[in-house]
Design an enzyme around this catalytic site. Sequence first.
Site, short mmCIF file in Angstrom:
data_model
loop_
_atom_site.label_atom_id
_atom_site.label_comp_id
_atom_site.label_asym_id
_atom_site.label_seq_id
_atom_site.Cartn_x
_atom_site.Cartn_y
_atom_site.Cartn_z
N ASP A 65 11.60 -3.07 17.59
CA ASP A 65 11.67 -2.05 16.43
C ASP A 65 12.04 -2.76 15.26
O ASP A 65 13.53 -2.72 15.19
CB ASP A 65 11.97 -0.66 16.77
CG ASP A 65 11.97 0.35 15.73
OD1 ASP A 65 11.41 -0.15 14.57
OD2 ASP A 65 12.06 1.36 15.93
N ASN A 92 4.71 -9.40 10.19
CA ASN A 92 3.53 -8.58 10.14
C ASN A 92 3.75 -6.97 9.81
O ASN A 92 2.96 -6.29 9.53
CB ASN A 92 2.53 -9.01 11.37
CG ASN A 92 1.46 -7.86 11.16
OD1 ASN A 92 0.44 -7.96 10.42
ND2 ASN A 92 1.25 -7.03 12.40
N TYR A 168 4.01 1.46 -1.71
CA TYR A 168 3.86 0.19 -0.90
C TYR A 168 3.73 -0.97 -1.91
O TYR A 168 4.17 -2.17 -1.28
CB TYR A 168 2.19 0.54 -0.64
CG TYR A 168 1.75 -0.75 0.25
CD1 TYR A 168 2.10 -0.78 1.61
CD2 TYR A 168 0.67 -1.46 -0.41
CE1 TYR A 168 1.46 -1.98 2.42
CE2 TYR A 168 0.26 -2.39 0.65
CZ TYR A 168 0.50 -2.62 1.79
OH TYR A 168 -0.16 -3.75 2.72
N LYS A 172 5.90 -4.69 -1.53
CA LYS A 172 5.13 -5.84 -1.08
C LYS A 172 5.61 -6.69 -2.35
O LYS A 172 5.86 -8.06 -1.85
CB LYS A 172 3.76 -5.82 -1.07
CG LYS A 172 3.15 -5.09 0.03
CD LYS A 172 3.76 -5.76 1.42
CE LYS A 172 3.17 -5.31 2.61
NZ LYS A 172 3.47 -5.65 3.95
N THR A 203 -8.26 -2.05 9.29
CA THR A 203 -7.22 -1.61 10.25
C THR A 203 -6.68 -0.10 10.08
O THR A 203 -7.23 0.73 9.27
CB THR A 203 -5.73 -2.30 9.81
OG1 THR A 203 -5.43 -1.91 8.46
CG2 THR A 203 -6.01 -3.81 9.86
#
Length: 245
Positions: A65, A92, A168, A172, A203
């Site tokens: 984790d 990932n 998000y 990134k 996904t």
Amino acid sequence: MEPAERRHPADRGRGMVSVALVTGATRGIGLATARLLTERGVTAIAGARDEAAAERLGLPYVRLDVTDPAGVRAAAGWIEREYGRLDILVNNAGILLPDGPPSQATAEQARHVYETNVFGVIEVTNAMLPLLRRSPAGRVVNVSSERGSIGRALDRRHPLWPMLNLTYGSSKAALNMITVSYAKELWDTPIKVNAVDPGWVKTDINHGAGIKTPEEGAAPIVAMALLGPDGPTAAFVQDEGFIPF
């Protein structure tokens, strides 16, 4: 013994099988990456929170984790005992929360996203770096997103212009700077550190709304994981080529 052409470039002729760790590897892009690396003759370890799910994959796995520092250190210790080194690290694991325009985002949402997408990458990379230094040619691949490109976010002609997801996108963008920072520290070593945008992949994170299969999204990740000695470091790439940070 695996054919030489299927090994990590630095291992050709050495009689060695490369060892990779892929975080968030029980589904989607992570699982596809681990399986493609396995097909290339790499021992791909699935880093997973769900051990039951990991057991069903048919891959070696370690409980991991990325938001649990003690667990990350324990995973590094297990890899050291089992394999003695690490050749490839694929960061990932990532999450996305729909937060609307920036004025509607909350600091709590940002902290939650950053725990996995940013702080988790730092935790895992630092824990695995001593093992990567034992590799003849370590590779770190951070799975980023085009939405983290500040250059493209400010291009009114680009499809990213209307997108305003603060948590998000900024996570990134932070990951891209993390990539550059590690690459600079390791510039004079055999270790290469790069970021990859897998594209819009079907996904769970986007409820299957993508246009690429997980295998198609994993392809550029695997290419950077198996990068030869003449390949770049501190690069941000996708299938179409380099992306501006």
